[in-house]
Design an enzyme around this catalytic site. Sequence first.
Site, PDB file in Angstrom:
ATOM      1  N   PRO A   2       1.082  -1.031   0.174  1.00  0.00           N
ATOM      2  CA  PRO A   2      -0.569   0.286  -0.450  1.00  0.00           C
ATOM      3  C   PRO A   2       0.859   0.915  -0.380  1.00  0.00           C
ATOM      4  O   PRO A   2       2.049   1.660   0.772  1.00  0.00           O
ATOM      5  CB  PRO A   2      -0.610  -0.093   1.145  1.00  0.00           C
ATOM      6  CG  PRO A   2      -0.305  -1.288   1.898  1.00  0.00           C
ATOM      7  CD  PRO A   2       0.592  -2.307   1.314  1.00  0.00           C
ATOM      8  N   GLU A   3       0.709   2.615  -1.152  1.00  0.00           N
ATOM      9  CA  GLU A   3       1.079   3.861  -0.359  1.00  0.00           C
ATOM     10  C   GLU A   3       0.126   4.791  -0.296  1.00  0.00           C
ATOM     11  O   GLU A   3      -0.987   4.159  -0.205  1.00  0.00           O
ATOM     12  CB  GLU A   3       1.831   3.869  -2.495  1.00  0.00           C
ATOM     13  CG  GLU A   3       2.497   2.735  -3.073  1.00  0.00           C
ATOM     14  CD  GLU A   3       3.394   2.289  -4.419  1.00  0.00           C
ATOM     15  OE1 GLU A   3       2.729   3.806  -4.662  1.00  0.00           O
ATOM     16  OE2 GLU A   3       3.124   1.556  -5.211  1.00  0.00           O
TER      17      GLU A   3
END
Length: 275
Positions: A2-3
Site C-alpha cells: 500500500p502506498e
Amino acid sequence: MPELPEVETVVRGLRSTLEGKKIRQFVFLSPHLQQKQPAMALRPQDYRGKRLREIRRRGKMIIFNFEGGCGLLIHLKMTGQLYLADPKQPADKHTHARMTFAGFRPELRFRDIRKFGFVSCLREPDIWQKVNSALGPEPLSVGWPEFWDLIKKHGKKRIKGWLLDQKLVAGIGNIYSDEILFRAGVRPDRPAGSLSRAEARKVFRSIRAVLRRAIELKGSSVSDFVDSTGQKGRFQTEHRVYDREGQPCRRCRLALIQRKKIAGRSSFFCPTCQK
Ligand SMILES: [Zn+2]
C-alpha cells in the site's frame, strides 16, 4: 505494498467512523507485534477507556492519537490490512490485533499475511519525532521551490529511486512512481539532476494528478489491499504502465511497455512516450 493513496483511503474511512470513540479493549492476538515494540512502548492495556481523538496519515504510515497523549504508529508494509469487521465473523490466523469500542459494534482488525507490518504503542511526541526524522515532505503539500531544490540536491539518484526515497518525498512506492513518470514523460532511469526545470515541473504536477486520482478511486488493489470496509480499490484499471510489460502503450499505441530493474525495483515505462 500500500502506498499513499491506499493508506489515505484507509485513514479517511476510519476517521469518519472511529474518531471520538472510546476504546473498550485493545489486544495483540499474536506475539510478533509485541516483539516488534520499540523500547519505550506502552502496553495495549494502557489504551483502555481512552478516547480516539484523531487518525492521520504521514507518508505510508497511519497515526492514531488518543486523549492523554498516547498514540499508535501503524505501517501496513506489504500485506497489512486495517479494517472494521463484524465481531461475529471469526478472526483468522492472520489477524494480529483487535480493538473494540464502547457503544460501537464493529471492531477494528489488523490483518497481515506476511507479517512485515507493525503497530507500535508509543506516546504521541515520540511518534512524531520518529516519523518526521524518517520522512521527507508530503508529496501533496510540498511546494515547488522545495521540490526543485530536493531534485538538485539529490541529482545523482535516478528519478525512479528518487521518488521511492521516503526521506525526499514520503508515500510514493513502486506503482505510483511508474505511473507518475509515465504521465510526466520522463524515463525512470534518468538521473534526477539531468531533468530540466520544465521536466521536473511535469514530474511535480504528475505526482499531484496521479495521487489525487488514485485517492478518488480508493487506491489500487493489485494484491491484498482493501479499504476500511474491506472493499477493493479501483485505480488499477487506470494503470498505464505498471505491470504491463510487453503490452502496447495506451498513449502512443505503438511501443510495447518495457520493464527494467532500477533502484532495485522493477520499473515499467514506454520507450517512446518517456524521454
Ligand atoms: Zn507510448
